[in-house]
Design a protein around this motif. Structure first.
Motif, PDB file in Angstrom:
ATOM      1  N   ASN A  93      50.156  40.702  34.812  1.00 28.18           N
ATOM      2  CA  ASN A  93      49.739  40.326  33.459  1.00 28.18           C
ATOM      3  C   ASN A  93      48.232  40.073  33.381  1.00 28.18           C
ATOM      4  O   ASN A  93      47.563  40.526  32.455  1.00 28.18           O
ATOM      5  CB  ASN A  93      50.495  39.077  33.000  1.00 28.18           C
ATOM      6  CG  ASN A  93      51.957  39.358  32.779  1.00 28.18           C
ATOM      7  OD1 ASN A  93      52.332  40.434  32.332  1.00 28.18           O
ATOM      8  ND2 ASN A  93      52.799  38.408  33.123  1.00 28.18           N
ATOM      9  N   VAL A  94      47.700  39.362  34.362  1.00 23.57           N
ATOM     10  CA  VAL A  94      46.269  39.055  34.353  1.00 23.57           C
ATOM     11  C   VAL A  94      45.449  40.337  34.501  1.00 23.57           C
ATOM     12  O   VAL A  94      44.437  40.512  33.819  1.00 23.57           O
ATOM     13  CB  VAL A  94      45.915  38.049  35.464  1.00 23.57           C
ATOM     14  CG1 VAL A  94      44.417  37.910  35.629  1.00 23.57           C
ATOM     15  CG2 VAL A  94      46.531  36.695  35.145  1.00 23.57           C
ATOM     16  N   GLN A 148      35.886  38.779  27.030  1.00 25.80           N
ATOM     17  CA  GLN A 148      34.968  37.696  27.382  1.00 25.80           C
ATOM     18  C   GLN A 148      35.604  36.306  27.352  1.00 25.80           C
ATOM     19  O   GLN A 148      34.899  35.315  27.524  1.00 25.80           O
ATOM     20  CB  GLN A 148      33.701  37.728  26.527  1.00 25.80           C
ATOM     21  CG  GLN A 148      32.909  39.022  26.675  1.00 25.80           C
ATOM     22  CD  GLN A 148      32.506  39.298  28.130  1.00 25.80           C
ATOM     23  OE1 GLN A 148      31.906  38.461  28.768  1.00 25.80           O
ATOM     24  NE2 GLN A 148      32.856  40.469  28.629  1.00 25.80           N
ATOM     25  N   ASP A 149      36.921  36.194  27.123  1.00 23.92           N
ATOM     26  CA  ASP A 149      37.604  34.921  27.343  1.00 23.92           C
ATOM     27  C   ASP A 149      37.580  34.641  28.835  1.00 23.92           C
ATOM     28  O   ASP A 149      37.491  35.566  29.656  1.00 23.92           O
ATOM     29  CB  ASP A 149      39.061  34.978  26.865  1.00 23.92           C
ATOM     30  CG  ASP A 149      39.209  34.822  25.360  1.00 23.92           C
ATOM     31  OD1 ASP A 149      38.199  34.540  24.681  1.00 23.92           O
ATOM     32  OD2 ASP A 149      40.340  34.994  24.871  1.00 23.92           O
ATOM     33  N   VAL A 150      37.660  33.376  29.196  1.00 22.25           N
ATOM     34  CA  VAL A 150      37.657  32.985  30.597  1.00 22.25           C
ATOM     35  C   VAL A 150      38.966  32.270  30.912  1.00 22.25           C
ATOM     36  O   VAL A 150      39.343  31.317  30.229  1.00 22.25           O
ATOM     37  CB  VAL A 150      36.463  32.050  30.920  1.00 22.25           C
ATOM     38  CG1 VAL A 150      36.517  31.590  32.371  1.00 22.25           C
ATOM     39  CG2 VAL A 150      35.144  32.752  30.624  1.00 22.25           C
ATOM     40  N   LEU A 151      39.634  32.748  31.924  1.00 22.22           N
ATOM     41  CA  LEU A 151      40.843  32.098  32.421  1.00 22.22           C
ATOM     42  C   LEU A 151      40.454  31.384  33.715  1.00 22.22           C
ATOM     43  O   LEU A 151      40.090  32.024  34.699  1.00 22.22           O
ATOM     44  CB  LEU A 151      41.939  33.130  32.692  1.00 22.22           C
ATOM     45  CG  LEU A 151      43.226  32.601  33.337  1.00 22.22           C
ATOM     46  CD1 LEU A 151      43.912  31.581  32.430  1.00 22.22           C
ATOM     47  CD2 LEU A 151      44.167  33.758  33.646  1.00 22.22           C
ATOM     48  N   PHE A 152      40.490  30.068  33.699  1.00 21.97           N
ATOM     49  CA  PHE A 152      40.145  29.270  34.874  1.00 21.97           C
ATOM     50  C   PHE A 152      41.444  28.723  35.437  1.00 21.97           C
ATOM     51  O   PHE A 152      42.072  27.849  34.861  1.00 21.97           O
ATOM     52  CB  PHE A 152      39.192  28.142  34.478  1.00 21.97           C
ATOM     53  CG  PHE A 152      38.552  27.428  35.646  1.00 21.97           C
ATOM     54  CD1 PHE A 152      38.645  27.897  36.948  1.00 21.97           C
ATOM     55  CD2 PHE A 152      37.832  26.276  35.430  1.00 21.97           C
ATOM     56  CE1 PHE A 152      38.047  27.242  38.012  1.00 21.97           C
ATOM     57  CE2 PHE A 152      37.228  25.597  36.488  1.00 21.97           C
ATOM     58  CZ  PHE A 152      37.340  26.082  37.779  1.00 21.97           C
ATOM     59  N   VAL A 153      41.872  29.268  36.564  1.00 25.06           N
ATOM     60  CA  VAL A 153      43.160  28.948  37.163  1.00 25.06           C
ATOM     61  C   VAL A 153      42.963  27.820  38.168  1.00 25.06           C
ATOM     62  O   VAL A 153      42.309  28.002  39.185  1.00 25.06           O
ATOM     63  CB  VAL A 153      43.759  30.193  37.860  1.00 25.06           C
ATOM     64  CG1 VAL A 153      45.127  29.877  38.437  1.00 25.06           C
ATOM     65  CG2 VAL A 153      43.823  31.355  36.889  1.00 25.06           C
ATOM     66  N   GLY A 183      38.510  42.886  29.501  1.00 24.28           N
ATOM     67  CA  GLY A 183      37.349  42.008  29.474  1.00 24.28           C
ATOM     68  C   GLY A 183      37.594  40.543  29.784  1.00 24.28           C
ATOM     69  O   GLY A 183      36.671  39.735  29.694  1.00 24.28           O
ATOM     70  N   LEU A 184      38.824  40.156  30.125  1.00 24.72           N
ATOM     71  CA  LEU A 184      39.093  38.765  30.514  1.00 24.72           C
ATOM     72  C   LEU A 184      38.366  38.459  31.820  1.00 24.72           C
ATOM     73  O   LEU A 184      38.398  39.250  32.769  1.00 24.72           O
ATOM     74  CB  LEU A 184      40.594  38.548  30.717  1.00 24.72           C
ATOM     75  CG  LEU A 184      41.008  37.164  31.238  1.00 24.72           C
ATOM     76  CD1 LEU A 184      40.753  36.090  30.184  1.00 24.72           C
ATOM     77  CD2 LEU A 184      42.485  37.176  31.650  1.00 24.72           C
ATOM     78  N   LEU A 185      37.675  37.336  31.884  1.00 25.58           N
ATOM     79  CA  LEU A 185      37.029  36.874  33.109  1.00 25.58           C
ATOM     80  C   LEU A 185      37.960  35.882  33.794  1.00 25.58           C
ATOM     81  O   LEU A 185      38.480  34.968  33.152  1.00 25.58           O
ATOM     82  CB  LEU A 185      35.693  36.211  32.795  1.00 25.58           C
ATOM     83  CG  LEU A 185      34.680  37.090  32.068  1.00 25.58           C
ATOM     84  CD1 LEU A 185      33.460  36.283  31.663  1.00 25.58           C
ATOM     85  CD2 LEU A 185      34.270  38.255  32.947  1.00 25.58           C
TER      86      LEU A 185
END
Length: 175
Positions: free
Chosen positions: A26-27, A8-13, A34-36
């Motif tokens: 990797n992503v 549930q962490d969010v990676l905003f690129v 569960g990474l968003l």
């Protein structure tokens, strides 16, 4: 350093990760846990006019394919870019990640100089004359030459005192 993303962490690129070779491998691994992932697309110029991007084009195509596979959302900064992304996905049989069109903040709020003392108003003078601010990496694909030629035409037609200054700000890019 390696970041250990949690569920549930969010990676905003926001920028150009497409130049990193192992980015999507990797992503994708973290996304399975569960990474968003939210990806910001600024433009699809390397796919639309690759004239100045021969060495970049293949990497950018890989990036768009990867972004479509791993992004939960793709955000664009204009309707035109969203349409370009939709067309690209359709043409390459890719999943089009849902998303929205958003505006980037301008960075300055309107300052009502009439309510300030003259010394306060002078503190906010950013440029001594009226101006147009062009912000972005200084490189061919950003069309600085078009802007400069337009300014030359305006100055010829209206005179330099009747045309705002063109202020270009940005780091020097490639090519």
């Amino acid at each position: 350093p390696t970041i250990d993303f949690q569920s549930q962490d969010v990676l905003f690129v926001l920028e150009s990760v497409w130049i990193t070779d192992n980015y999507f491998a990797n992503v994708y691994r973290y996304r399975l846990n569960g990474l968003l992932v939210i990806t910001m697309l600024h433009d699809l110029i390397p796919t639309l006019d690759p004239t100045f991007m021969d060495e970049v084009g293949p990497k950018f195509h890989r990036y768009l394919h990867g972004a479509s596979m791993v992004s939960d959302r793709v955000v664009t900064n204009s309707k035109s870019t969203r349409n370009d992304y939709s067309s690209y996905c359709a043409a390459h049989h890719l999943r089009e990640a849902p998303g929205c069109v958003t505006q980037l903040p301008g960075g300055f709020d309107y300052i009502d100089k009439s309510t300030q003392s003259s010394s306060e108003a002078n503190d906010f003078e950013l440029w001594p004359r009226p101006y147009i601010l062009m912000v972005g990496t200084i490189e061919v694909r950003k069309n600085h030459l078009v802007a400069l030629h337009t300014w030359q035409d305006l100055i010829q037609k209206r005179g330099s005192q009747n045309v705002p200054d063109l202020v270009c700000v940005g780091k020097i890019g490639w090519n």
